[in-house]
Design an enzyme around this catalytic site. Structure first.
Site, mmCIF file in Angstrom:
data_model
loop_
_atom_site.group_PDB
_atom_site.id
_atom_site.type_symbol
_atom_site.label_atom_id
_atom_site.label_comp_id
_atom_site.label_asym_id
_atom_site.label_seq_id
_atom_site.Cartn_x
_atom_site.Cartn_y
_atom_site.Cartn_z
ATOM 1 N N HIS A 368 0.798 -1.228 0.000
ATOM 2 C CA HIS A 368 0.000 0.000 0.000
ATOM 3 C C HIS A 368 0.827 1.273 0.000
ATOM 4 O O HIS A 368 0.256 2.364 0.101
ATOM 5 C CB HIS A 368 -0.924 0.025 1.224
ATOM 6 C CG HIS A 368 -2.123 -0.858 1.100
ATOM 7 N ND1 HIS A 368 -3.289 -0.464 0.495
ATOM 8 C CD2 HIS A 368 -2.327 -2.137 1.479
ATOM 9 C CE1 HIS A 368 -4.171 -1.454 0.522
ATOM 10 N NE2 HIS A 368 -3.608 -2.484 1.121
ATOM 11 N N LYS A 556 -8.675 13.633 4.194
ATOM 12 C CA LYS A 556 -7.842 12.434 4.116
ATOM 13 C C LYS A 556 -6.858 12.450 5.279
ATOM 14 O O LYS A 556 -6.735 13.455 5.980
ATOM 15 C CB LYS A 556 -7.090 12.377 2.786
ATOM 16 C CG LYS A 556 -6.242 13.628 2.501
ATOM 17 C CD LYS A 556 -5.542 13.543 1.157
ATOM 18 C CE LYS A 556 -6.513 13.688 0.007
ATOM 19 N NZ LYS A 556 -6.796 12.422 -0.663
ATOM 20 N N ARG A 557 -6.191 11.333 5.482
ATOM 21 C CA ARG A 557 -5.144 11.273 6.506
ATOM 22 C C ARG A 557 -4.116 12.374 6.261
ATOM 23 O O ARG A 557 -3.769 12.672 5.122
ATOM 24 C CB ARG A 557 -4.472 9.890 6.454
ATOM 25 C CG ARG A 557 -3.366 9.673 7.453
ATOM 26 C CD ARG A 557 -2.942 8.216 7.447
ATOM 27 N NE ARG A 557 -2.462 7.781 6.148
ATOM 28 C CZ ARG A 557 -1.187 7.850 5.753
ATOM 29 N NH1 ARG A 557 -0.269 8.389 6.545
ATOM 30 N NH2 ARG A 557 -0.826 7.405 4.571
ATOM 31 N N LYS A 562 0.647 14.127 1.032
ATOM 32 C CA LYS A 562 -0.713 14.431 0.582
ATOM 33 C C LYS A 562 -0.909 15.932 0.384
ATOM 34 O O LYS A 562 -1.890 16.378 -0.187
ATOM 35 C CB LYS A 562 -1.729 13.864 1.566
ATOM 36 C CG LYS A 562 -1.694 12.332 1.629
ATOM 37 C CD LYS A 562 -2.680 11.783 2.634
ATOM 38 C CE LYS A 562 -2.596 10.278 2.768
ATOM 39 N NZ LYS A 562 -3.156 9.553 1.621
ATOM 40 N N THR A 664 -8.575 6.184 -2.163
ATOM 41 C CA THR A 664 -9.964 5.766 -2.350
ATOM 42 C C THR A 664 -10.918 6.920 -2.085
ATOM 43 O O THR A 664 -12.043 6.915 -2.585
ATOM 44 C CB THR A 664 -10.325 4.574 -1.438
ATOM 45 O OG1 THR A 664 -10.000 4.885 -0.083
ATOM 46 C CG2 THR A 664 -9.596 3.312 -1.873
ATOM 47 N N LYS A 668 -14.568 8.097 -3.947
ATOM 48 C CA LYS A 668 -15.826 8.389 -3.245
ATOM 49 C C LYS A 668 -16.360 9.764 -3.639
ATOM 50 O O LYS A 668 -17.566 9.938 -3.867
ATOM 51 C CB LYS A 668 -15.603 8.316 -1.733
ATOM 52 C CG LYS A 668 -15.218 6.924 -1.241
ATOM 53 C CD LYS A 668 -14.589 6.953 0.144
ATOM 54 C CE LYS A 668 -13.925 5.626 0.470
ATOM 55 N NZ LYS A 668 -13.065 5.703 1.669
#
Length: 828
Positions: A368, A556-557, A562, A664, A668
């Site tokens: 991952h 998100k995390r 990110k 993901t 969504k």
């Protein structure tokens, strides 16, 4: 939850079924709480409803679990440290096809379904995408009728509850199971002993068989709790088994009677700490030891149970890989591999060669991450001390690997150092997974390619057939039917309900992007969802937001790659433009962030503090407060995502190219009609292939450009900042004291991380991001064009269903027989 599929005109017989359900709920309240229904609290009604739904599930659950076990049908074991399952009541009712029935029954009893839904806690058994992916996969496995069991840990507190105090993240324990978990069934008949520490003695008897003796070890008992996993209109019900750790002896009465109360319960406290908290802080030795205990506890209990079950039902353990396939979700469950080898050799009398061959045929590994720091490595001395027999097995695997490499590549010490399992005093989990698994997959096509060319290149050269990419997916049941009932209803009314089981049918929505009437209905759904989100945000967190504003969301995390920091700096640039008059024509924008930072991740937590400081800065200036707002939504979880994502206009997927394995959340948002602003990273690439780059806002450096700059060290972030006056001025806010904080602190570390190194190329991509953002606002100003693109995003999102993902896993890796395609078992 009104105006949705759950309130269609009543079908024939619905009233009668609702009346029967109403009686069942009343009876459950009376027997469970010894009160009549009109005295019950919403909490008591929720428990009664949940128990009734569980009763509805039980027959199917028992039937198919028994049938698949007795028939010998091949089963996938999904082994994961996280299962972020979310609330289950609504999801289960929709999948059972009984939502309308229960809603009508509750209404007749004087209760609103939405109120009862809100009572349920959100199980915090995961951190983010990894855990939510596992939950989506379990849903799809059950829907597709593929024999399956998920195995994880029943964390008492799970991931922390996040509060924001004075702009800072504060971690609060989250007892998700407080008041009892309706969906659980304790299986006291399936407990297993897990051993830690002590010494191991290996003796060979006269027959040449190995006999292993364990001495002075500490025992922990693994107690399972099972949850049913309900598929959508499927006769098959899967199982999620979560292990809880308990001490074999709860109290040493001798020590207690001596007055040594602490020692009397010490074993219990140490044992039960294993399943106390998800991801305990591991920046200190005790934390590292606890995490290693957790991981071994999970896999030891699971593998013991799998071997025990197979032996009892099938006898010949050599056929285990024909009956069971184990999918390792990230590196956390890696020790399942040496644990199976241990059980087969120590308990079952297998030879080394036999045990290793069975293990290699049993396991598969999903990677991952490409981040080196996220590829788990354990200090060898710690593992040797805590898990002496497991360490000995890994040592043997490593020694034999080194011998093979030396024979095929004599003198290549560098190759050995790259491939070795134990190197530089550390045990490398990813290398062990790759070596001992049948298949190794990335979670997007780009990620799969990068595993071959970058992360596991040396393994790939010798075993190319082992590697593949299987793009992640999400379940449309959770992320449309549960999360966005209005849009779900609109799609049902337009193309029918088939897309809940057949993701390809969403394509039938494509022509409606050109239908003005449909676009208007789509627009009203989005507006209503925005109003719902604004109401929810005010009620739950006391935060006001304009529901008519443009919703720009990054949820998100929180991690540097990110690039929440890129977004924050860009907002500061917009702030400067509004104050100076450079920006004069901008629709009102609500910038919404939602993220948790790992407790020990200082820079991530500092970014949260920065976002909240920017929020106060914007709100405190009369020139900016009416033009935009900055909101940080605390305690991001599945339930928050379900109300936030349907309200989103612009989805921020802006990770540095080559760092996001898949994502993901991007899927969504896309399913719910948001447009994506993003880099060509992870599954964004495949989203662009499905919907067309022209229906997204793509920006930034590609993987090849990032790799080149990293290789030749040509990137100079300070020069980039100095060449762009807007960027330089925005960055100065971090250190000039203009950002309001509770203690007048500044953000020097964030400033210097960007100016001096910028490891994730945020400044490099700033100008490209700025252009993409303003293009997004320009398109938003053309409402018909925006809605046309939004409809196409929803219509083209079917490919990202986890049903498609699971089918690909099954075809390429697992080779299971769906129950609907198999001859029906006699027991069924």
């Amino acid at each position: 939850m009104s105006d949705d599929i759950r309130n269609n005109p009543p079908e024939a017989g619905l009233a009668e079924r609702a009346a029967e359900t109403r009686s069942r709920i009343e009876e459950k309240v009376r027997k469970q709480f010894a009160i009549p229904i009109d005295e019950a609290t919403p909490e008591q009604v929720y428990e009664a409803v949940g128990l009734c739904v569980r009763d509805d599930i039980m027959d199917s659950w028992i039937t198919w679990r028994t049938s698949t076990q007795r028939s010998g049908a091949k089963c996938v074991i999904y082994l994961s440290a996280e299962f972020l399952i979310g609330r289950l009541l609504t999801n289960n009712l929709i999948n059972l096809g009984k939502y309308e029935c229960y809603e009508m029954a509750l209404r007749e009893l004087g209760y609103d379904m939405a109120t009862i839904e809100e009572v349920e806690s959100d199980p915090a058994l995961g951190n983010g995408g990894l855990g939510r992916l596992a939950a989506c996969f379990m849903d799809s496995l059950a829907t597709l009728g593929l024999p399956s069991m998920g195995y994880g840990i029943r964390y008492e507190y799970g991931f922390f509850r996040q509060e924001i105090r004075d702009g800072r993240q504060v971690e609060i324990p989250d007892n998700w199971a407080f008041g009892g978990a309706v969906w659980e069934t304790a299986r006291t008949d399936r407990t297993y002993e897990v051993r830690f520490g002590g010494t191991v003695e290996e003796n060979w008897n006269s027959d040449g068989n190995l006999r292993v003796e364990y001495r002075d070890y500490q025992s922990v008992i693994a107690k399972p709790y099972d949850m049913p996993v309900v598929g959508y209109r499927s006769p098959y019900t899967g199982t999620l088994r979560l292990w809880s750790a308990v001490a074999p002896k709860q109290l040493d009465l001798v020590q207690f009677n001596r007055g040594d109360y602490e020692s009397a319960s010490a074993d219990r406290e140490l044992a039960e700490s294993i399943s106390k908290v998800l991801y305990p802080e591991d920046s200190h030795p005790r934390g590292k030891e606890l995490r290693l205990r957790q991981q071994y506890f999970l896999v030891s209990a699971t593998m013991q149970q799998i071997v025990d079950s197979h032996r009892r039902r099938n006898g010949d353990l050599r056929k285990l890989p024909d009956a069971v396939v184990v999918q390792i979700n990230d590196t956390h469950p890696t020790l399942a591999i040496p644990e199976l080898i241990r059980i087969l050799i120590d308990n079952e009398g297998f030879s080394w060669e036999e045990a290793v061959e069975i293990a290699e045929r049993t396991f598969n590994y999903t990677n991952h991450t490409l981040l080196p720091e996220a590829l788990e490595c354990w200090p060898a001395p710690l593992m040797r001390s805590l898990l002496p027999r497991i360490y000995r097995i890994i040592e043997t695997i490593d020694a034999r690997l080194r011998d093979r490499i030396w024979q095929t590549n004599p003198g290549d010490a560098d190759l050995i150092s790259r491939l070795a399992i134990i190197h530089d005093g550390k045990v490398r989990m990813a290398n062990l997974c790759v070596l001992m698994s049948t298949k190794v997959n990335g979670v997007s096509q780009l990620h799969g390619k990068l595993l071959k060319t970058r992360l596991f290149r040396d393994f790939y050269v010798t075993q190319p057939e082992k590697f593949l990419g299987i793009t992640n997916g999400i379940t449309q049941r959770r992320w449309l039917a549960v999360a966005n009932p209005r849009l779900n209803s609109l799609i049902n009314d337009t193309i029918g309900e088939g897309f809940m089981r057949d993701w390809t049918k969403l394509e039938e929505l494509v022509p409606y992007a050109e239908d003005a009437s449909f676009r208007q209905k789509f627009d009203e759904v989005k507006r209503e969802n925005k109003r719902d989100f604004a109401t929810w945000l005010e009620r739950t967190h006391g935060i006001s937001i304009d529901p008519e504003s443009f919703m720009d969301v990054q949820a998100k995390r929180l991690h540097e790659y990110k690039r929440q920091l890129l977004k924050a700096v860009h907002i500061l640039s917009i702030y400067d433009g509004l104050v100076s008059g450079r920006i004069t024509d901008m629709p009102k924008v609500s910038f919404v962030f939602a993220a948790k930072a790992a407790p020990g991740y200082v820079r991530a937590k500092d970014t949260i503090r920065l976002i909240n400081a920017i929020s106060r800065l914007v709100a405190g200036n009369e020139r900016t407060r009416d033009a935009m707002s900055v909101v940080f939504v605390p305690n991001y979880d599945v339930s928050t995502a379900q109300v936030l994502m349907p309200a989103t206009d612009l989805s921020e997927q802006i990770s540095t190219a080559g760092f996001e394995a898949s994502g993901t959340g991007n899927m969504k948002f896309m399913l719910n009609g948001a447009l994506t602003i993003g880099t060509m990273d992870g599954a964004n690439i495949e989203m662009a292939e499905e919907v067309g780059e022209e229906n997204m806002f793509i920006f930034g450096a590609r993987v090849e450009e990032i790799d080149r700059m990293k290789a030749d060290h040509s990137y100079r972030p300070r020069e980039v900042a100095q060449a762009d006056g807007r960027l330089q001025k925005a960055l100065e806010h971090l250190v000039d004291g203009s950002l309001p904080t509770s203690d007048n602190s500044r953000f020097e570390d964030l400033y210097h991380s960007l100016m001096d190194s910028d490891p994730y190329f945020a400044l490099y991509d700033f100008d490209a991001y700025d252009k993409a953002f303003w293009e997004a606002l320009r398109v938003y100003g053309d409402r018909d064009e925006w809605l046309r693109r939004a409809v196409l995003n929803t219509a083209r999102s079917g490919y990202f269903s986890s049903d498609r993902t699971i089918n690909e896993y099954n075809e390429a890796v697992w080779h299971l027989t769906p129950i609907d395609d198999a001859a029906r078992f006699d027991e069924a």
